[in-house]
Write a protein that holds these residues in place. Structure first.
Motif, PDB file in Angstrom:
ATOM      1  N   ARG A  79     -15.627   3.877 -10.527  1.00 44.28           N
ATOM      2  CA  ARG A  79     -15.813   4.026  -9.022  1.00 44.28           C
ATOM      3  C   ARG A  79     -17.289   4.705  -8.834  1.00 44.28           C
ATOM      4  NH1 ARG A  79     -10.739   7.525  -6.732  1.00 44.28           N
ATOM      5  NH2 ARG A  79     -13.124   8.911  -7.729  1.00 44.28           N
ATOM      6  N   GLU A  80     -16.993   5.242  -9.911  1.00 44.92           N
ATOM      7  CA  GLU A  80     -19.449   5.887  -9.085  1.00 44.92           C
ATOM      8  C   GLU A  80     -19.929   4.338  -9.406  1.00 44.92           C
ATOM      9  OE1 GLU A  80     -16.937   7.532 -12.265  1.00 44.92           O
ATOM     10  OE2 GLU A  80     -15.859   8.357 -10.544  1.00 44.92           O
ATOM     11  N   VAL A  81     -20.003   3.857 -10.521  1.00 43.38           N
ATOM     12  CA  VAL A  81     -20.869   3.305 -11.035  1.00 43.38           C
ATOM     13  C   VAL A  81     -20.838   1.887  -9.697  1.00 43.38           C
ATOM     14  CG1 VAL A  81     -21.016   1.363 -12.303  1.00 43.38           C
ATOM     15  CG2 VAL A  81     -20.975   2.592 -12.779  1.00 43.38           C
ATOM     16  N   MET A 119     -12.306   8.221  -1.433  1.00 41.87           N
ATOM     17  CA  MET A 119     -12.981   6.945  -1.999  1.00 41.87           C
ATOM     18  C   MET A 119     -13.804   7.099  -1.187  1.00 41.87           C
ATOM     19  SD  MET A 119     -12.936   4.187  -4.682  1.00 41.87           S
ATOM     20  CE  MET A 119     -11.847   3.330  -3.409  1.00 41.87           C
ATOM     21  N   ALA A 120     -15.010   8.000  -1.126  1.00 43.17           N
ATOM     22  CA  ALA A 120     -16.544   8.196  -0.561  1.00 43.17           C
ATOM     23  C   ALA A 120     -17.435   6.497  -0.061  1.00 43.17           C
ATOM     24  CB  ALA A 120     -17.381   9.280  -0.797  1.00 43.17           C
ATOM     25  N   ALA A 170      -6.543   2.527  -4.962  1.00 44.28           N
ATOM     26  CA  ALA A 170      -7.603   2.911  -5.427  1.00 44.28           C
ATOM     27  C   ALA A 170      -7.573   3.672  -6.722  1.00 44.28           C
ATOM     28  CB  ALA A 170      -7.497   4.479  -4.264  1.00 44.28           C
ATOM     29  N   ARG A 171      -8.499   3.544  -7.528  1.00 46.84           N
ATOM     30  CA  ARG A 171      -8.419   4.648  -8.449  1.00 46.84           C
ATOM     31  C   ARG A 171      -9.522   4.882  -9.293  1.00 46.84           C
ATOM     32  NH1 ARG A 171      -6.454  -0.843 -11.215  1.00 46.84           N
ATOM     33  NH2 ARG A 171      -4.868  -0.754 -10.024  1.00 46.84           N
ATOM     34  N   LEU A 172      -9.956   5.699 -10.548  1.00 46.92           N
ATOM     35  CA  LEU A 172     -10.637   5.623 -11.331  1.00 46.92           C
ATOM     36  C   LEU A 172     -11.862   4.833 -11.824  1.00 46.92           C
ATOM     37  CD1 LEU A 172     -10.215   9.327 -13.179  1.00 46.92           C
ATOM     38  CD2 LEU A 172     -11.602   8.850 -10.695  1.00 46.92           C
ATOM     39  N   LEU A 173     -10.463   3.678 -12.305  1.00 42.05           N
ATOM     40  CA  LEU A 173     -11.817   2.791 -13.322  1.00 42.05           C
ATOM     41  C   LEU A 173     -10.716   1.146 -12.617  1.00 42.05           C
ATOM     42  CD1 LEU A 173     -11.392   4.361 -16.811  1.00 42.05           C
ATOM     43  CD2 LEU A 173     -13.427   3.712 -15.702  1.00 42.05           C
ATOM     44  N   TYR A 174     -11.885   0.998 -12.699  1.00 45.19           N
ATOM     45  CA  TYR A 174     -11.403  -1.233 -12.482  1.00 45.19           C
ATOM     46  C   TYR A 174     -11.756  -1.765 -12.817  1.00 45.19           C
ATOM     47  CZ  TYR A 174     -11.322   1.596  -7.480  1.00 45.19           C
ATOM     48  OH  TYR A 174     -11.400   2.444  -6.352  1.00 45.19           O
ATOM     49  N   PRO A 175     -11.169  -3.482 -13.498  1.00 41.38           N
ATOM     50  CA  PRO A 175     -10.701  -4.064 -14.045  1.00 41.38           C
ATOM     51  C   PRO A 175     -11.785  -4.995 -13.597  1.00 41.38           C
ATOM     52  CG  PRO A 175      -8.496  -4.176 -14.282  1.00 41.38           C
ATOM     53  CD  PRO A 175      -9.517  -3.056 -13.053  1.00 41.38           C
ATOM     54  N   VAL A 176     -12.936  -5.633 -14.358  1.00 45.68           N
ATOM     55  CA  VAL A 176     -14.267  -6.491 -13.312  1.00 45.68           C
ATOM     56  C   VAL A 176     -13.324  -7.082 -12.012  1.00 45.68           C
ATOM     57  CG1 VAL A 176     -15.942  -8.029 -13.957  1.00 45.68           C
ATOM     58  CG2 VAL A 176     -15.483  -6.310 -15.930  1.00 45.68           C
ATOM     59  N   PRO A 177     -12.256  -8.018 -12.763  1.00 47.73           N
ATOM     60  CA  PRO A 177     -11.619  -8.606 -11.424  1.00 47.73           C
ATOM     61  C   PRO A 177     -11.959  -8.183 -10.343  1.00 47.73           C
ATOM     62  CG  PRO A 177     -10.956  -9.727 -13.288  1.00 47.73           C
ATOM     63  CD  PRO A 177     -11.418  -8.095 -13.724  1.00 47.73           C
ATOM     64  N   GLU A 178     -11.029  -6.723 -10.119  1.00 47.49           N
ATOM     65  CA  GLU A 178     -10.837  -5.600  -9.331  1.00 47.49           C
ATOM     66  C   GLU A 178     -11.574  -5.310  -8.803  1.00 47.49           C
ATOM     67  OE1 GLU A 178      -7.733  -3.581 -10.242  1.00 47.49           O
ATOM     68  OE2 GLU A 178      -6.561  -4.961 -10.518  1.00 47.49           O
TER      69      GLU A 178
END
Length: 74
Positions: free
Chosen positions: A54-56, A1-2, A12-20
């Motif tokens: 993650r990109e966001v 993850m850059a 590390a993942r593509l999408l994170y819940p808001v708290p994470e």
């Protein structure tokens, strides 16, 4: 993850819940939700859950203004 250092408690993942996402950004959960509601953090929905790509997160950090106090001290 850059560009994003992931704490060991948040895998590390593509999408994170808001708290994470809040943990990754170093802000409170309420601040992260405020960023979502203000449209400053875009989310995706899966089964009603709001997830931050993650990109966001990376783009949000890149777009933050430089710390003017630190620039003045240098």
């Amino acid at each position: 993850m850059a560009g994003v250092s992931v704490p060991p408690l948040v895998p590390a993942r593509l999408l994170y819940p808001v708290p994470e996402a809040a943990v990754l950004l170093g802000v409170s959960r309420s601040k992260a939700w405020s960023l979502v509601y203000d449209g400053r953090l875009a989310t995706k929905r899966i089964d009603g859950r709001r997830l931050v790509p993650r990109e966001v997160l990376e783009a949000y950090v890149e777009d933050l203004p430089e710390d003017e106090d630190a620039a003045d001290a240098a």
